[in-house]
Write a protein that holds these residues in place. Structure first.
Motif, PDB file in Angstrom:
ATOM      1  N   ASP A   1       0.841  -1.210   0.000  1.00 59.97           N
ATOM      2  CA  ASP A   1       0.000   0.000   0.000  1.00 59.97           C
ATOM      3  C   ASP A   1       0.873   1.255   0.000  1.00 59.97           C
ATOM      4  OD1 ASP A   1      -2.247  -1.574   0.026  1.00 59.97           O
ATOM      5  OD2 ASP A   1      -2.490  -1.503   2.213  1.00 59.97           O
ATOM      6  N   SER A   2       1.961   1.244   0.764  1.00 63.97           N
ATOM      7  CA  SER A   2       2.869   2.394   0.798  1.00 63.97           C
ATOM      8  C   SER A   2       3.506   2.614  -0.568  1.00 63.97           C
ATOM      9  CB  SER A   2       3.950   2.186   1.857  1.00 63.97           C
ATOM     10  OG  SER A   2       3.389   2.045   3.140  1.00 63.97           O
ATOM     11  N   LEU A   3       3.864   1.522  -1.247  1.00 63.86           N
ATOM     12  CA  LEU A   3       4.477   1.653  -2.564  1.00 63.86           C
ATOM     13  C   LEU A   3       3.486   2.215  -3.577  1.00 63.86           C
ATOM     14  CD1 LEU A   3       7.066   1.147  -4.131  1.00 63.86           C
ATOM     15  CD2 LEU A   3       6.205  -1.132  -4.702  1.00 63.86           C
ATOM     16  N   ARG A   4       2.231   1.811  -3.488  1.00 65.45           N
ATOM     17  CA  ARG A   4       1.216   2.359  -4.399  1.00 65.45           C
ATOM     18  C   ARG A   4       1.017   3.849  -4.158  1.00 65.45           C
ATOM     19  NH1 ARG A   4      -1.116  -2.900  -3.826  1.00 65.45           N
ATOM     20  NH2 ARG A   4      -2.203  -2.269  -1.907  1.00 65.45           N
ATOM     21  N   ALA A   5       1.095   4.254  -2.902  1.00 65.11           N
ATOM     22  CA  ALA A   5       0.949   5.681  -2.606  1.00 65.11           C
ATOM     23  C   ALA A   5       2.124   6.480  -3.180  1.00 65.11           C
ATOM     24  CB  ALA A   5       0.865   5.882  -1.092  1.00 65.11           C
ATOM     25  N   ILE A   6       3.329   5.944  -3.086  1.00 62.79           N
ATOM     26  CA  ILE A   6       4.496   6.626  -3.657  1.00 62.79           C
ATOM     27  C   ILE A   6       4.380   6.688  -5.175  1.00 62.79           C
ATOM     28  CG2 ILE A   6       7.003   6.453  -3.965  1.00 62.79           C
ATOM     29  CD1 ILE A   6       7.137   5.187  -1.192  1.00 62.79           C
ATOM     30  N   ARG A   7       3.862   5.631  -5.765  1.00 57.61           N
ATOM     31  CA  ARG A   7       3.677   5.624  -7.221  1.00 57.61           C
ATOM     32  C   ARG A   7       2.660   6.684  -7.635  1.00 57.61           C
ATOM     33  NH1 ARG A   7       1.332   0.549 -10.824  1.00 57.61           N
ATOM     34  NH2 ARG A   7       1.433   1.626 -12.851  1.00 57.61           N
ATOM     35  N   LYS A   8       1.620   6.855  -6.836  1.00 59.56           N
ATOM     36  CA  LYS A   8       0.595   7.847  -7.166  1.00 59.56           C
ATOM     37  C   LYS A   8       1.167   9.260  -7.099  1.00 59.56           C
ATOM     38  CE  LYS A   8      -4.092   9.240  -5.873  1.00 59.56           C
ATOM     39  NZ  LYS A   8      -5.225   8.994  -4.942  1.00 59.56           N
ATOM     40  N   ILE A   9       2.060   9.498  -6.130  1.00 53.32           N
ATOM     41  CA  ILE A   9       2.679  10.825  -6.006  1.00 53.32           C
ATOM     42  C   ILE A   9       3.670  11.062  -7.140  1.00 53.32           C
ATOM     43  CG2 ILE A   9       4.137  12.277  -4.540  1.00 53.32           C
ATOM     44  CD1 ILE A   9       2.939  10.805  -2.140  1.00 53.32           C
ATOM     45  N   GLY A  10       4.440  10.010  -7.527  1.00 56.06           N
ATOM     46  CA  GLY A  10       5.408  10.128  -8.605  1.00 56.06           C
ATOM     47  C   GLY A  10       6.623  10.924  -8.178  1.00 56.06           C
ATOM     48  N   GLY A  11       7.210  11.651  -9.092  1.00 55.74           N
ATOM     49  CA  GLY A  11       8.358  12.487  -8.781  1.00 55.74           C
ATOM     50  C   GLY A  11       9.682  11.729  -8.814  1.00 55.74           C
ATOM     51  N   ALA A  12      10.716  12.345  -8.243  1.00 52.28           N
ATOM     52  CA  ALA A  12      12.073  11.809  -8.301  1.00 52.28           C
ATOM     53  C   ALA A  12      12.185  10.457  -7.593  1.00 52.28           C
ATOM     54  CB  ALA A  12      13.045  12.802  -7.678  1.00 52.28           C
ATOM     55  N   LEU A  13      11.440  10.295  -6.489  1.00 57.74           N
ATOM     56  CA  LEU A  13      11.543   9.051  -5.733  1.00 57.74           C
ATOM     57  C   LEU A  13      11.027   7.875  -6.539  1.00 57.74           C
ATOM     58  CD1 LEU A  13      12.399   7.776  -3.087  1.00 57.74           C
ATOM     59  CD2 LEU A  13      10.118   8.218  -2.187  1.00 57.74           C
ATOM     60  N   TRP A  14       9.937   8.068  -7.230  1.00 61.07           N
ATOM     61  CA  TRP A  14       9.377   6.977  -8.031  1.00 61.07           C
ATOM     62  C   TRP A  14      10.281   6.663  -9.228  1.00 61.07           C
ATOM     63  CZ3 TRP A  14       6.573   2.986  -7.504  1.00 61.07           C
ATOM     64  CH2 TRP A  14       6.039   2.322  -8.607  1.00 61.07           C
ATOM     65  N   ARG A  15      10.866   7.694  -9.836  1.00 57.73           N
ATOM     66  CA  ARG A  15      11.787   7.451 -10.938  1.00 57.73           C
ATOM     67  C   ARG A  15      13.019   6.683 -10.453  1.00 57.73           C
ATOM     68  NH1 ARG A  15      14.069  11.853 -12.665  1.00 57.73           N
ATOM     69  NH2 ARG A  15      13.074  13.407 -11.325  1.00 57.73           N
ATOM     70  N   ALA A  16      13.496   6.999  -9.258  1.00 62.70           N
ATOM     71  CA  ALA A  16      14.633   6.269  -8.694  1.00 62.70           C
ATOM     72  C   ALA A  16      14.270   4.813  -8.420  1.00 62.70           C
ATOM     73  CB  ALA A  16      15.102   6.951  -7.414  1.00 62.70           C
ATOM     74  N   TYR A  17      13.050   4.585  -7.936  1.00 61.18           N
ATOM     75  CA  TYR A  17      12.603   3.212  -7.681  1.00 61.18           C
ATOM     76  C   TYR A  17      12.549   2.410  -8.976  1.00 61.18           C
ATOM     77  CZ  TYR A  17       9.594  -0.704  -6.429  1.00 61.18           C
ATOM     78  OH  TYR A  17       9.087  -1.963  -6.249  1.00 61.18           O
ATOM     79  N   LEU A  18      12.034   2.995 -10.041  1.00 59.47           N
ATOM     80  CA  LEU A  18      11.954   2.297 -11.321  1.00 59.47           C
ATOM     81  C   LEU A  18      13.350   1.960 -11.853  1.00 59.47           C
ATOM     82  CD1 LEU A  18       9.069   4.253 -13.118  1.00 59.47           C
ATOM     83  CD2 LEU A  18       8.954   2.018 -11.972  1.00 59.47           C
ATOM     84  N   LEU A  19      14.307   2.862 -11.657  1.00 60.35           N
ATOM     85  CA  LEU A  19      15.669   2.584 -12.096  1.00 60.35           C
ATOM     86  C   LEU A  19      16.279   1.429 -11.299  1.00 60.35           C
ATOM     87  CD1 LEU A  19      17.072   6.208 -12.568  1.00 60.35           C
ATOM     88  CD2 LEU A  19      16.824   4.473 -14.352  1.00 60.35           C
ATOM     89  N   LYS A  20      16.012   1.423  -9.994  1.00 55.24           N
ATOM     90  CA  LYS A  20      16.537   0.322  -9.176  1.00 55.24           C
ATOM     91  C   LYS A  20      15.970  -1.014  -9.610  1.00 55.24           C
ATOM     92  CE  LYS A  20      14.797  -1.123  -5.487  1.00 55.24           C
ATOM     93  NZ  LYS A  20      14.003  -2.315  -5.016  1.00 55.24           N
ATOM     94  N   GLU A  21      14.683  -1.059  -9.862  1.00 54.78           N
ATOM     95  CA  GLU A  21      14.040  -2.308 -10.271  1.00 54.78           C
ATOM     96  C   GLU A  21      14.488  -2.729 -11.663  1.00 54.78           C
ATOM     97  OE1 GLU A  21      11.970  -4.595  -8.722  1.00 54.78           O
ATOM     98  OE2 GLU A  21      12.849  -3.507  -7.045  1.00 54.78           O
ATOM     99  N   ALA A  22      14.677  -1.766 -12.557  1.00 51.39           N
ATOM    100  CA  ALA A  22      15.150  -2.104 -13.900  1.00 51.39           C
ATOM    101  C   ALA A  22      16.542  -2.721 -13.852  1.00 51.39           C
ATOM    102  CB  ALA A  22      15.139  -0.855 -14.786  1.00 51.39           C
ATOM    103  N   LEU A  23      17.392  -2.195 -12.982  1.00 49.32           N
ATOM    104  CA  LEU A  23      18.737  -2.754 -12.841  1.00 49.32           C
ATOM    105  C   LEU A  23      18.685  -4.158 -12.242  1.00 49.32           C
ATOM    106  CD1 LEU A  23      21.773  -2.300 -13.092  1.00 49.32           C
ATOM    107  CD2 LEU A  23      21.736  -1.281 -10.807  1.00 49.32           C
ATOM    108  N   ARG A  24      17.806  -4.367 -11.299  1.00 53.80           N
ATOM    109  CA  ARG A  24      17.685  -5.700 -10.689  1.00 53.80           C
ATOM    110  C   ARG A  24      17.181  -6.719 -11.704  1.00 53.80           C
ATOM    111  NH1 ARG A  24      13.981  -8.861  -8.069  1.00 53.80           N
ATOM    112  NH2 ARG A  24      12.314  -7.383  -8.588  1.00 53.80           N
TER     113      ARG A  24
END
Length: 433
Positions: A293-316
């Motif tokens: 639920d916390s991750l969905r809330a961060i995704r809804k807000i977007g911004g630099a934090l969500w872009r950083a999360y997507l980069l981390k997951e793409a690298l993994r």
């Protein structure tokens, strides 16, 4: 049955005759005499009948306890003059050189076995010896029992450092990927430390190395590529460390945002955001419902934090699938290009690091070699360190690591007796039997 005969069977000390037994309030003292006539040097195989002199005092060793009593073995020993080692006290078959140890080999075997399975307090209380004594015993057991051929037949090795004490005290460990054992270790974590490994390995065996896995630090790579070491070996940089750097970059993006939220009038917002940390750092498949639920809330807000999360997951995901080396290299180059456009400084720095070391990362994927096994050994080492509550010297810490993770077959005293009995030839029957 006479008392001396009973204690001879109880002690099971090879090559001695029990002369007398004395009982005191806290100890049982057993005096023994060596059966052999020749004097043997404790450092080599030299033996002679010529005696230099006799020790003016009896030699003493602590043996396995007899209930609540200490069991002490005493013997009057002679000295000999060895052509190589000079004047030395003769060796005994049941203990290490008397100048080095005041314990029988069976007692030291028990100490070493317990030290790998119990914490410091339990070992010292059970055996009634100090922790420094435990460390010295471990060093002696490793020096005698470590496989002398452990450096033969090395083709693929992993190198990593492990902290054994606070304030930057490290051990460098070398593991054999084939056997999964730690084969070498030394205090330090620089190029000079690994140079000592190649000095011991020698040019001939170093030339047989095909691959060396390590982290991205420059020190170990410098040592491996030095002339006379293993410049022909392929350096494999562990993908695990690459993913760990991506997670660290994400946390570096998250931390300033959390600091900004702490300045808001409502402290609950900052506490809620801090609680979402593990939702960002953990793998999506391992999230709890609350973290999801916390991750969905961060995704809804977007911004630099969500872009950083997507980069981390793409690298993994680059290393999560069964990709070929060519496919992994192409995806890594695409990821670096995407990270450069992200305007996130931690990921810009990580993209430069990956671009610099991409050959070693792809080599690890191509050869299927990584430091995963070495990291698993490091986890065991960290458990040993925590269980022992620290060490007083790097040699003692390394000795306990080699006892737990090295090519050593630790035997308990009764197992040593059975092995010794199997090696002895069967006695010939008397005539008429």
């Amino acid at each position: 049955m006479r008392v001396t005969t009973a204690f001879k069977r109880l002690l099971r000390l090879p090559g001695v005759t029990v002369a007398s037994v004395e009982f005191t309030n806290m100890a049982v003292v057993v005096t023994v005499a060596l059966r052999r006539r020749r004097l043997v040097c404790p450092e080599c195989a030299f033996s002679t009948r010529a005696r230099y002199d006799s020790r003016p005092v009896e030699s003493r060793w602590r043996h396995l306890d007899l209930g609540s009593w200490h069991l002490e073995v005493r013997a009057s020993l002679r000295r000999l003059r060895c052509p190589e080692h000079g004047v030395r006290t003769e060796a005994v078959p049941f203990a290490r050189p008397v100048e080095d140890s005041g314990f029988t080999a069976d007692f030291e075997a028990l100490v070493a076995w317990l030290a790998t399975r119990m914490d410091k307090t339990a070992v010292t209380r059970f055996l009634r010896i100090s922790w420094r004594t435990v460390g010295r015993i471990c060093e002696r057991v490793v020096a005698d029992e470590l496989d002398p051929h452990r450096l033969d037949g090395l083709f693929e090795i992993g190198v990593d450092e492990i902290s054994w004490r606070r304030h930057h005290h490290y051990l460098t460990l070398v593991a054999d990927h084939h056997s999964g054992k730690v084969v070498w270790g030394k205090a330090g974590r620089d190029a000079a430390t690994l140079d000592a490994f190649f000095d011991e390995l020698g040019p001939e065996r170093s030339a047989q190395l095909r691959a060396v896995s390590m982290d991205m630090g420059p020190a170990f790579a410098t040592s491996v590529g030095a002339e006379g070491h293993a410049p022909q070996a392929t350096i494999c940089l562990d993908p695990f460390h690459v993913v760990a750097l991506g997670t660290k970059a994400l946390d570096e993006v998250r931390r300033p945002i959390w600091q900004q939220l702490r300045q808001l009038p409502d402290p609950a917002i900052a506490r809620k955001f801090k609680g979402a940390r593990w939702a960002l750092l953990k793998n999506p498949g391992d999230l709890t419902e609350r973290q999801a639920d916390s991750l969905r809330a961060i995704r809804k807000i977007g911004g630099a934090l969500w872009r950083a999360y997507l980069l981390k997951e793409a690298l993994r995901e680059v290393f999560a699938g069964d990709l070929s080396a060519e496919e992994a290299e192409e995806l890594l180059q695409r990821w670096c290009s995407r990270a450069r456009r992200s305007r996130l400084e931690p990921f810009l720095k990580l993209a430069r690091t990956i671009s610099t070391h991409i050959d070693g990362i792809v080599a690890a994927v191509r050869l299927g070699i990584n430091n995963g096994r070495v990291e698993g050994l490091n986890n065991r080492v960290r458990l040993i360190v925590r269980r022992a509550f620290g060490f007083h010297s790097a040699d003692a810490a390394l000795a306990l690591v080699m006892l737990s993770c090295g090519p050593i077959n630790l035997l308990l005293p009764h197992e040593r007796v059975h092995l010794r009995n199997r090696r002895q030839p069967a006695a010939r029957p008397h005539r008429g039997q």
